[in-house]
Design an enzyme around this catalytic site. Sequence first.
Site: not given
Lengths: 374, 374
Positions: B139, B224
């Site tokens: 990611k 996040y």
Amino acid sequence: MKSRRIFLQKAGLSALALNISTFNPISAMPNFLDAKKMDEKPLRVAIMGLGSYGTRVAEAIQETKRTKLVGVISGTPSKVEAWKTKYGIPAKNCYNYENFDAIKDNPDIDAVYVITPNGLHKDQVIRVAKAGKHAICEKPMAVNAADGQAMIDACKAAGVHLLIGYRMHFEANTLEVIKMRKAGEFGTPLFFQGLSGFIIGDPSQWRLQKSLSGGGAMMDIGIYSINGARYMLGEDPIWVTAQETKNNPEKFKEGIDETIQFQMGFPSGAVASCLSTYSMNNLDRFFLNGTKGWAEMQPSTGYGPIKGKTNQGPLDKPHTTHQAVQMDEMAAIIFDGKKPEVPVNGEEGVKDMKIIDAIFKAVKTGEKVTLKLA
Amino acid sequence: MKSRRIFLQKAGLSALALNISTFNPISAMPNFLDAKKMDEKPLRVAIMGLGSYGTRVAEAIQETKRTKLVGVISGTPSKVEAWKTKYGIPAKNCYNYENFDAIKDNPDIDAVYVITPNGLHKDQVIRVAKAGKHAICEKPMAVNAADGQAMIDACKAAGVHLLIGYRMHFEANTLEVIKMRKAGEFGTPLFFQGLSGFIIGDPSQWRLQKSLSGGGAMMDIGIYSINGARYMLGEDPIWVTAQETKNNPEKFKEGIDETIQFQMGFPSGAVASCLSTYSMNNLDRFFLNGTKGWAEMQPSTGYGPIKGKTNQGPLDKPHTTHQAVQMDEMAAIIFDGKKPEVPVNGEEGVKDMKIIDAIFKAVKTGEKVTLKLA
């Protein structure tokens, strides 16, 4: 302590007697010294507005060293009677909202603490000023900056003090964090976060009526995060952005904000991210982050004790009743010209009002609103 | 554990031997069962990109029960040599960025984990898909949603899995909070706060080069908080607002965000308030607040251990290497069709990219950007 003070007041016992009667000579010393000061000249206060917070302040005054509750202004005769009895207030020091301008002829009252709905502060403080009495005004000082400025102008014209009821500005752990920040112990402050929220009850209360409150959670508790951002970062914001969320429009009517997220930018490049809400509990947290360290306070603005820690360890200043410290410090400002670590004057109040005005504008327009507070 | 596994792999010892040699039969049971599975069919993985995170994943794979590091793709021959020796990788499973399409003819590799700069993911994942191998992509999956969608399309066309390296989606304490939220133990979730930050070092690194990173802190760690908001609230946002602050334009050049505050609104009326920065440490905190309770995780996304508490007490699930759990779970997704508690597929990755696209747009325009992720 409260009952002892009342007892001593009623009995007319001297400060020396107070000292002698105390078991612990070390803890008694400040009492002795300050009670002595009080004998010299206490700040004689009338409370306007005998609601729950007025009651809290009245109780706190019993703990103070330099202030004395001597009068009341209320629209509820039964409350006045109860307070007369409880605090030994003479009938001649009791007023209602129609006749309190006559306080100007009462030499036994030095100051009036206005603890009424926000929307009434402006006119009431101006009347207090015109009566020649110092005005202490609960926060928010008004419902917008223009009204706040009018209050400053009136107090200046009358030559009286205008002080805003910013109890946190005198809280020991808060001041410790400010001291550490000033000493550079967190490095350069870069981020402040303030979360202020609780679930508000009774939907008919004045805090949920725009004409009396001037707004919702922002006016009541969002202001704590604004205060916190300013005193913890040590700067005034130059821009704000804000986003409102209203999930319960029946309870939170037009002009009463339920939840507002707001952000501020500061000249140094520091930023603040805050939330104010009337729909969530467990939100009373300040967080300051700098290049070298951090401080966290949770709870950060409740009536206490305030708890917190920094990267260096726990904040462990003992709890004292916030409103008692505030009142004694305000006596020192009025009597001694003391400069508090964080200002609590009208100008300070207007800065917060300007920020709230800008937040409401940012909510309405969806745009970043620039500010010039200096 | 790592060295034991390597030893056992090299020595060809059976799972039974592993079980017998373990002192504690209770803790050994999962090893026994899973090592048995591995004997049956491990997911044979090649890592593309042998940087620091690639190294971390390689080490983690040694702890896994169902995956095996069997190949590498790298542009640095010296790294390839070192990995061949360290992990016993055969020369025939080593590729560079020019020749790795030939992996399609290698029956000993099932999947490629792409751990290269963000800006390279799209083309590399598409090449992996065209080679008929499952793609695991670190990611953020890409630098924008359009590239992410192209990756999904390519993997679908090739009939291979596309999984995003969302290690937190499998973390035990994180899953515990999600479970509690789903069980209604926090009441209605109303607020999520995510703080993601660290002071980034070497200014010449790829993460600070727009063409390779696609952005700054937002791409790297802001994601996040976006993930956290979504899995902790259990909803996808319908609007975002965002404010950028850049104090060091020399280090953080055009297109590289230093600090972004962003807010999100959700269909239920819940809101999120987040901060992403490359200029502050001590920022790795999630906070979820509901009508009946709350959860706090701090650190919330570091490599571990994750720490946290809820209104009911501490979160005390034991730490396991995130990347090892992730790899084993991904093997289960690929081999068993397991549905993870929180999705880690390409569609999930594209949702995050759409949110990042919207945040960048909100920063640029200063306006609230509406989103439709479903």
